[in-house]
Write a protein that holds these residues in place. Structure first.
Motif, PDB file in Angstrom:
ATOM      1  N   SER A 193      -1.469   5.421  -3.499  1.00 54.76           N
ATOM      2  CA  SER A 193      -2.635   6.139  -3.014  1.00 54.76           C
ATOM      3  C   SER A 193      -3.737   6.162  -4.063  1.00 54.76           C
ATOM      4  CB  SER A 193      -2.257   7.577  -2.643  1.00 54.76           C
ATOM      5  OG  SER A 193      -3.401   8.307  -2.294  1.00 54.76           O
ATOM      6  N   GLU A 240      -7.624  11.145  -5.247  1.00 53.95           N
ATOM      7  CA  GLU A 240      -7.551  11.996  -6.423  1.00 53.95           C
ATOM      8  C   GLU A 240      -7.962  13.417  -6.039  1.00 53.95           C
ATOM      9  OE1 GLU A 240      -6.340  11.224  -9.266  1.00 53.95           O
ATOM     10  OE2 GLU A 240      -6.067   9.086  -8.901  1.00 53.95           O
ATOM     11  N   LYS A 281      -4.349  16.347  -3.869  1.00 54.23           N
ATOM     12  CA  LYS A 281      -4.077  14.966  -3.468  1.00 54.23           C
ATOM     13  C   LYS A 281      -2.664  14.782  -2.909  1.00 54.23           C
ATOM     14  CE  LYS A 281      -2.760  13.499  -8.157  1.00 54.23           C
ATOM     15  NZ  LYS A 281      -3.081  12.569  -9.264  1.00 54.23           N
ATOM     16  N   ASN A 282      -1.710  15.614  -3.335  1.00 51.85           N
ATOM     17  CA  ASN A 282      -0.341  15.484  -2.837  1.00 51.85           C
ATOM     18  C   ASN A 282      -0.254  15.731  -1.332  1.00 51.85           C
ATOM     19  OD1 ASN A 282       0.590  14.925  -5.381  1.00 51.85           O
ATOM     20  ND2 ASN A 282       1.377  16.975  -5.768  1.00 51.85           N
ATOM     21  N   LEU A 283      -1.208  16.469  -0.792  1.00 53.07           N
ATOM     22  CA  LEU A 283      -1.175  16.778   0.639  1.00 53.07           C
ATOM     23  C   LEU A 283      -1.531  15.568   1.493  1.00 53.07           C
ATOM     24  CD1 LEU A 283      -2.889  20.305   0.630  1.00 53.07           C
ATOM     25  CD2 LEU A 283      -0.443  19.744   0.542  1.00 53.07           C
ATOM     26  N   THR A 284      -2.041  14.516   0.879  1.00 55.65           N
ATOM     27  CA  THR A 284      -2.446  13.330   1.635  1.00 55.65           C
ATOM     28  C   THR A 284      -1.356  12.266   1.685  1.00 55.65           C
ATOM     29  OG1 THR A 284      -3.439  12.207  -0.284  1.00 55.65           O
ATOM     30  CG2 THR A 284      -4.826  13.772   0.924  1.00 55.65           C
ATOM     31  N   THR A 285      -0.199  12.568   1.094  1.00 53.11           N
ATOM     32  CA  THR A 285       0.905  11.601   1.074  1.00 53.11           C
ATOM     33  C   THR A 285       2.163  12.233   1.646  1.00 53.11           C
ATOM     34  OG1 THR A 285       0.001  10.568  -0.922  1.00 53.11           O
ATOM     35  CG2 THR A 285       2.301  10.078  -0.388  1.00 53.11           C
ATOM     36  N   LYS A 329       5.920  13.009   1.923  1.00 55.25           N
ATOM     37  CA  LYS A 329       6.907  13.107   0.856  1.00 55.25           C
ATOM     38  C   LYS A 329       8.310  13.145   1.441  1.00 55.25           C
ATOM     39  CE  LYS A 329       7.367  15.838  -3.399  1.00 55.25           C
ATOM     40  NZ  LYS A 329       6.822  17.043  -4.084  1.00 55.25           N
ATOM     41  N   THR A 332       8.701  25.903  -5.519  1.00 54.23           N
ATOM     42  CA  THR A 332       7.263  25.747  -5.298  1.00 54.23           C
ATOM     43  C   THR A 332       6.518  27.076  -5.209  1.00 54.23           C
ATOM     44  OG1 THR A 332       7.675  25.599  -2.909  1.00 54.23           O
ATOM     45  CG2 THR A 332       7.526  23.524  -4.147  1.00 54.23           C
ATOM     46  N   TYR A 349      15.126  16.943  -3.185  1.00 50.17           N
ATOM     47  CA  TYR A 349      14.820  15.516  -3.244  1.00 50.17           C
ATOM     48  C   TYR A 349      16.116  14.718  -3.271  1.00 50.17           C
ATOM     49  CZ  TYR A 349      10.644  17.818  -5.102  1.00 50.17           C
ATOM     50  OH  TYR A 349       9.571  18.668  -5.294  1.00 50.17           O
TER      51      TYR A 349
END
Length: 449
Positions: free
Chosen positions: A2, A5, A9-13, A15, A55, A195
């Motif tokens: 990706s 930035e 930005k983690n919300l756009t991928t 997981k 988290t 994970y």
């Protein structure tokens, strides 16, 4: 890969992860969604197998001492929502806050297979409640939410949150150590991710520790702050500085909260921050004043921003101040050791009461074992009312009968209410085990998918 930035930005991928939660919810399906943490006991909120990452931690709590017989049935009242823990109706029930339980209880977190914790702090101070005196504030990693009618009270109930990510490879164990003679109620949600793949070898683990110096070793507390005699004293190496953090290993410092009770009546924040990286004799990071380290100037203002601010202002209290500074975008890196210090008054002139919680990330193992002062040395200094000598008038027969009836009712009420505490404490112990068992079941199901 990706190219996005930014802070979120983690919300756009998407997981590959599975969510889990440790909570105080009533596992009987009823509505007693809190735990009664027993006095002088350590309770495990849960153990979670990794790889994973905590988290978010949310909690609210209350600790009250039973002082008088209520007119409510102690058994029925024990099954009602604990609203009386927040606002006791005078004449119906009269309990009183334990003002210092935030300092008497500890939060302790241990990562992986370590035999020593990486987080060890008073429950309140960990969540930026200084001196057991909550103040409303909102920062990026921490916030406290307090009802207006509870403001200005030691030990007041409030909600607290922590958003610092806390990764772990093998296991996370979260405990509450209640070093109080009283139990207290605790609601909590601890959210985490699981994970499939192990964490990278260079993963830095979350750490937090508490320190207090009461009093700080001041060489001239009787001299006026900012006087020419004081301002011309030199301090290059930081001898007798207050120590926020003294860590060994490889990682980065991400901030602190600081509680100061000032006794001279002038200004407490004239000292510089002095930070020693990897064993330096002289600090390579020198500041210009305590208020400057906390991103204020010309004293401390009443504000609370994402990375810095005031939680409790000295002008609104009986003489103490609570501030925070988080190095989220500007962490301080170290490869061998880090010593974060601040002068208490210029060149350590003042003899005030300082306490702090430091937050940092480093690789395991936690090289320097965390320790904490005994409970009696953690209690805040507060004003004490002068002793009163009361003289009663001559009692009438009616008055004598009223006192006798009251004492009889108290003799019956107190053990009945105490029995309800013991029942809730046993529920807490039982659900502590169930939390860990459920987390294990969730992990096993995730690994089989």
């Amino acid at each position: 890969m990706s190219r996005v930035e930014g802070l979120f930005k983690n919300l756009t991928t998407v997981k590959n992860a599975r969510n889990g939660r440790l909570a105080s919810w009533d596992q009987r399906g009823k509505n007693q969604d809190y735990w009664e943490i027993p006095a002088n006991e350590t309770i495990t909120l849960g153990e979670v197998e990794g790889p994973g990452c905590i988290t978010h931690i949310w909690m609210t709590s209350s600790c009250r001492r039973v002082k008088a017989p209520a007119i409510l049935d102690p058994v029925l009242n024990a099954s009602a929502a604990p609203v009386m823990e927040i606002g006791a109706a005078l004449g119906v029930i009269f309990d009183d806050y334990d003002p210092f339980y935030y300092r008497k209880a500890l939060i302790r977190i241990t990562w992986d297979d370590q035999d020593t914790p990486s987080v060890l702090a008073p429950l309140g101070d960990f969540f930026c409640i200084g001196n057991g005196y909550p103040g409303n504030f909102s920062s990026l990693p921490f916030n406290v939410s307090l009802k207006p009618e509870e403001a200005g009270r030691y030990g007041a109930p409030c909600s607290v949150s922590c958003y610092f990510p806390m990764p772990f490879n093998k296991k996370a164990k979260i405990e509450i150590v209640n070093e109080n003679e009283l139990p207290f109620i605790l609601y909590f949600n601890i959210d985490y991710e699981m994970y499939r793949e192990p964490l990278d070898p260079d993963t830095a683990y979350f750490h937090a520790c508490w320190n207090r110096q009461n009093p700080c070793k001041g060489w001239g507390p009787e001299l006026l702050v900012n006087s020419p005699e004081v301002n011309n004293v030199t301090n290059y190496k930081g001898e007798n500085n207050y120590v926020v953090l003294d860590a060994e290993g490889e990682g980065h410092y991400v901030g602190c909260n600081l509680s100061v009770r000032h006794y001279q009546g002038s200004w407490w924040g004239e000292g510089n921050d002095m930070i020693f990286i990897d064993g330096e004799e002289y600090p390579s990071l020198n500041g210009t004043g305590t208020e400057d380290y906390f991103n204020h100037a010309w004293g401390m203002q009443r504000n609370a921003y994402p990375f810095f601010g005031t939680i409790v202002h000295e002008g609104d209290t009986d003489g103490f101040h609570v501030a925070y500074r988080f190095h989220i975008t500007d962490p301080i890196h170290f490869s061998k050791s880090l010593k974060v210090t601040i002068e208490h008054g210029h060149a350590n002139q003042l003899s005030d009461d300082w306490a702090s919680t430091a937050y940092w990330y480093q690789k395991l193992p936690t090289a320097k074992k965390l320790t904490i002062l005994p409970v009696e040395q953690r209690l805040p200094n507060v004003p004490i009312w002068p002793e009163r000598h009361l003289e009663k008038p001559e009692l009438t027969d009616e008055m004598k009968k009223a006192i006798e009836a009251y004492n009889k009712r108290w003799e019956e009420y107190k053990p009945a209410r105490e029995e309800q505490f013991r029942i809730k404490e046993e529920k807490c112990r039982r659900e502590s085990k169930l939390n860990t068992e459920f987390a294990k079941k969730l992990r096993d199901e995730y690994d089989k998918e």
